[in-house]
Design a protein around this motif. Sequence first.
Motif, PDB file in Angstrom:
ATOM      1  N   LEU A  25       0.974  -1.428  -0.092  1.00 41.66           N
ATOM      2  CA  LEU A  25       0.091   0.157   0.063  1.00 41.66           C
ATOM      3  C   LEU A  25       0.879   1.262  -0.187  1.00 41.66           C
ATOM      4  N   SER A  26       2.276   1.175   0.312  1.00 42.86           N
ATOM      5  CA  SER A  26       3.127   2.090   0.414  1.00 42.86           C
ATOM      6  C   SER A  26       3.227   2.652  -1.101  1.00 42.86           C
ATOM      7  N   GLY A  34       2.499   1.604   4.630  1.00 41.92           N
ATOM      8  CA  GLY A  34       1.339   0.377   4.543  1.00 41.92           C
ATOM      9  C   GLY A  34       1.986  -0.738   3.922  1.00 41.92           C
ATOM     10  N   GLY A  35       1.519  -1.697   4.728  1.00 42.59           N
ATOM     11  CA  GLY A  35       1.971  -3.170   4.184  1.00 42.59           C
ATOM     12  C   GLY A  35       1.196  -3.444   3.168  1.00 42.59           C
ATOM     13  N   PRO A  36       1.038  -4.958   2.575  1.00 42.11           N
ATOM     14  CA  PRO A  36       0.522  -5.320   1.454  1.00 42.11           C
ATOM     15  C   PRO A  36      -0.979  -5.580   1.338  1.00 42.11           C
ATOM     16  N   ASP A  76       0.081  -0.593   8.619  1.00 37.72           N
ATOM     17  CA  ASP A  76       1.377  -1.346   8.397  1.00 37.72           C
ATOM     18  C   ASP A  76       1.027  -2.701   8.023  1.00 37.72           C
ATOM     19  N   ALA A  77      -0.001  -3.368   8.752  1.00 37.22           N
ATOM     20  CA  ALA A  77      -0.274  -4.492   8.503  1.00 37.22           C
ATOM     21  C   ALA A  77      -0.777  -4.899   7.267  1.00 37.22           C
ATOM     22  N   GLY A  78      -0.782  -4.176   6.358  1.00 37.95           N
ATOM     23  CA  GLY A  78      -1.528  -3.954   4.955  1.00 37.95           C
ATOM     24  C   GLY A  78      -3.094  -4.321   4.893  1.00 37.95           C
ATOM     25  N   TYR A  79      -3.726  -4.818   4.017  1.00 35.34           N
ATOM     26  CA  TYR A  79      -5.169  -5.108   3.908  1.00 35.34           C
ATOM     27  C   TYR A  79      -5.533  -6.468   3.360  1.00 35.34           C
TER      28      TYR A  79
END
Length: 312
Positions: A25-26, A34-36, A76-79
């Motif tokens: 997500l970054s 943001g993570g994946p 940070d944990a993504g979605y």
Amino acid sequence: MNQDPSPLSILPDDLAPLVRARVPLSDLTTLKVGGPARWVCRVTTPQEAVRFHAWVTEAGLPVYILGAGSNVLAPDAGYAGAVFRVDTASFTVRGNRVSVGAGLAFDTIVARCLDAGLVGLEFASGLPGTLGGAVMGNAGCYGHEIGEFVRRATIMTPDGRIEEIDGGQFGFAYRVTALRETGAVLLDVVLELATGDVDRARATRRERIADRRAKHPVDLPCAGSWFRNLEPAGPGQRRRAAGRLLEEAGAKDMREGDARVFARHANIIVNAGRATSAQISRLADRMRAAVRERFGIELQEEVRRMAQRERE
Ligand SMILES: Cc1cc2nc3c(=O)[nH]c(=O)nc-3n(C[C@H](O)[C@H](O)[C@H](O)COP(=O)(O)OP(=O)(O)OC[C@H]3O[C@@H](n4cnc5c(N)ncnc54)[C@H](O)[C@@H]3O)c2cc1C
């Protein structure tokens, strides 16, 4: 609901080129944190939106709708679901009305409308993001809001139907629409503009872009103003700037790791290197607490915090 661990097994072959797995997500947000995201679906037509909706429904995936990610804090944990990236890109002029894909960059639309001899949108020159994000959040600046120009739109309802709606059905208010809260996906928009003095409008456009460059971070990731300005104190008065309160509450000296308050604007958080979403979130919480303690005022966030699992 499908229990298959791989939703890919039920994805129609012709949609596969529009889907990417585990996308940071970054890469999709201007704060660059943001993570994946487990899946990212590029939506280029209303028909694709409906078919992706059928897929995520069958696969039991939650959905988050994203434009250019210029007003979103990703976790940070993504979605753990599917991100619908709206990338509809049509642009058709009929008289004073322009029919535009919600995925087009807003600033591109401003420039193309001027090329077509239509004025009105130049106040928002240099505004980052897509038309969809701008309309769903009723983006505004320099005394105007996008909602003033919206006449009709094509949306996908949360249950996967394509509908034509009027501008009045958005429920435009300050930096928000009622429609955004329903989870509808905005696909195409009809804007009504005016014929007028294009040279003057171009001059305004240049001024706005220069002003933004002077006031906003140009080389550091950010998401624009973090908090909304306050309601006017009385009739006929202007909104009070959240940035002023933040500055007086000492926000400019605050930081959490590489998450910092922008030196020239106390209402903007920048990622000065390797900030995490958690650090940005903590910094925003501290800024809000400082204003609460100093003035007894509770600031409201303009930036959207994306939850790990949510259907917006
Ligand atoms: C440097 C900078 C300056 C800024 N200046 C301003 C300013 O002056 N005024 C202002 O109002 N904002 C400003 N912003 C914030 C931002 O640019 C706007 O809010 C922009 O309109 C968001 O568009 P987006 O495509 O990036 O939306 P995103 O950030 O991707 O999404 C924002 C929200 O809209 C929803 N959304 C996006 N697209 C769709 C769609 N097609 N259908 C349904 N929902 C959708 C998302 O789910 C999310 O809730 C600024 C941001 C930056 C980085």
